[in-house]
Design an enzyme around this catalytic site. Sequence first.
Site, PDB file in Angstrom:
ATOM      1  N   HIS A  96      -1.483  -4.840   3.286  1.00  0.00           N
ATOM      2  CA  HIS A  96      -1.935  -6.229   3.140  1.00  0.00           C
ATOM      3  C   HIS A  96      -3.357  -6.189   2.609  1.00  0.00           C
ATOM      4  CE1 HIS A  96      -3.494  -4.968   7.036  1.00  0.00           C
ATOM      5  NE2 HIS A  96      -4.080  -6.112   7.277  1.00  0.00           N
ATOM      6  N   HIS A  98      -6.273  -7.410   3.829  1.00  0.00           N
ATOM      7  CA  HIS A  98      -7.468  -7.518   4.672  1.00  0.00           C
ATOM      8  C   HIS A  98      -8.478  -6.468   4.226  1.00  0.00           C
ATOM      9  CE1 HIS A  98      -5.551  -9.835   8.276  1.00  0.00           C
ATOM     10  NE2 HIS A  98      -5.855 -10.627   7.244  1.00  0.00           N
ATOM     11  N   ASP A 100     -10.224  -4.249   5.477  1.00  0.00           N
ATOM     12  CA  ASP A 100     -10.202  -2.858   5.988  1.00  0.00           C
ATOM     13  C   ASP A 100      -8.988  -2.087   5.486  1.00  0.00           C
ATOM     14  OD1 ASP A 100      -8.702  -3.202   9.260  1.00  0.00           O
ATOM     15  OD2 ASP A 100      -8.811  -4.707   7.683  1.00  0.00           O
ATOM     16  N   HIS A 256      -4.646   0.941  14.390  1.00  0.00           N
ATOM     17  CA  HIS A 256      -6.076   1.005  14.767  1.00  0.00           C
ATOM     18  C   HIS A 256      -6.233   1.402  16.228  1.00  0.00           C
ATOM     19  CE1 HIS A 256      -7.401  -0.821  11.022  1.00  0.00           C
ATOM     20  NE2 HIS A 256      -6.802  -1.981  11.244  1.00  0.00           N
TER      21      HIS A 256
HETATM   22  C1  LIG Z   1     -10.769  -5.341  11.851  1.00  0.00           C
HETATM   23  C2  LIG Z   1     -10.690  -6.774  11.453  1.00  0.00           C
HETATM   24  N1  LIG Z   1     -11.747  -7.543  11.581  1.00  0.00           N
HETATM   25  C3  LIG Z   1     -11.740  -8.841  11.242  1.00  0.00           C
HETATM   26  C4  LIG Z   1     -10.579  -9.365  10.732  1.00  0.00           C
HETATM   27  C5  LIG Z   1      -9.460  -8.595  10.582  1.00  0.00           C
HETATM   28  C6  LIG Z   1      -9.509  -7.262  10.947  1.00  0.00           C
HETATM   29  O1  LIG Z   1      -8.429  -6.486  10.838  1.00  0.00           O
HETATM   30  C7  LIG Z   1      -8.389  -9.418  10.056  1.00  0.00           C
HETATM   31  O2  LIG Z   1      -8.960 -10.713   9.902  1.00  0.00           O
HETATM   32  C8  LIG Z   1     -10.253 -10.687  10.312  1.00  0.00           C
HETATM   33  O3  LIG Z   1     -11.010 -11.652  10.312  1.00  0.00           O
HETATM   34 ZN   LIG Z   2      -5.283  -6.757   8.981  1.00  0.00          ZN
HETATM   35 ZN   LIG Z   3      -6.670  -3.590   9.830  1.00  0.00          ZN
END
Ligand SMILES: Cc1ncc2c(c1O)COC2=O
Ligand SMILES: [Zn+2]
Ligand SMILES: [Zn+2]
Length: 272
Positions: A96, A98, A100, A256
């Site tokens: 996805h 996001h 990270d 995670h």
């Molecule tokens: C690790 C992490 N930190 C913040 C957010 C997300 C994360 O996976 C997904 O949506 C967020 O606002």
């Molecule tokens: Zn995520």
């Molecule tokens: Zn994540």
Amino acid sequence: MKETRVYILDGGTLVIDGFHIYWNRGPAGEVRFPVYSVLIDHADGLYLFDTGFDCDHVNAVLPFEKPVQSEKQTLLGALALAGYRPQDIDYVVNSHYHFDHCGGNRHLREACTVCHALEFAQCKAPAPFEMLGYSDMSFHADLYRERLAQEGRAVPDDPESDIWTPRVELVSGDQEIAKGVHLIETPGHTAGHYSLLVELAGRRPMLFTADAAYTRKGLEQEIIPSFHLDPVKAVASMKRLKDVAVERDAEIFVGHDGEDFAGYATAPAYYS
Ligand SMILES: Cc1ncc2c(c1O)COC2=O
Ligand SMILES: [Zn+2]
Ligand SMILES: [Zn+2]
Ligand SMILES: [Zn+2]
């Protein structure tokens, strides 16, 4: 035929509160957790599933997540540790978008980007509560510039900018993108979230949940993270992952979980 190898690339760590990891359950308190990518060296090419976070982006936009990432934990450093260069990657698949999970896409100029069609659509017009998650749009120059304009942020005018627009392949449904490499639909955390199942010659299949399950405890107790688009679908996706693991006798690798991650063999070690 060349044996498939799987490398787990350590991408460093972030911090969030326990109530984000276990929505409405906690316990509260800062939890430091790992971020990693999965490199698949396959006869059909090199596939990279997720690309971690960009430390400069997190320090600029989410400094409260206290990113820790050594040189060897950057995407380029981790690839080098496994013995590969960014230009070697043929396909980057994002579970996805996001921040990270796509922060390193920008370095993979030769790769074709693959993601779920619903994910690509949603990241262009996220719900207000998803904006922070989808804050790093550097994987696609056009979307990046649109987002910066929306937020009134200046577009970097660095001529060497490594923000560019890749070839994009949108898919949907469960997909076997290469023999033994399966994308499994696990929506809920985001609109088009994919988990990954890799079949190997010498061991049980590896099932990477990505953010459909942050931790082993969360998966076992079906407690979803606070970051989600659809909580009902997110729980259903957890149930599906447990079913797939039983059906395929797969070993589960959650997204995670610091305790679990301590037992993973990270690059240069590999699974085959
Ligand atoms: C690790 C992490 N930190 C913040 C957010 C997300 C994360 O996976 C997904 O949506 C967020 O606002
Ligand atoms: Zn995520
Ligand atoms: Zn994540
Ligand atoms: Zn198969």
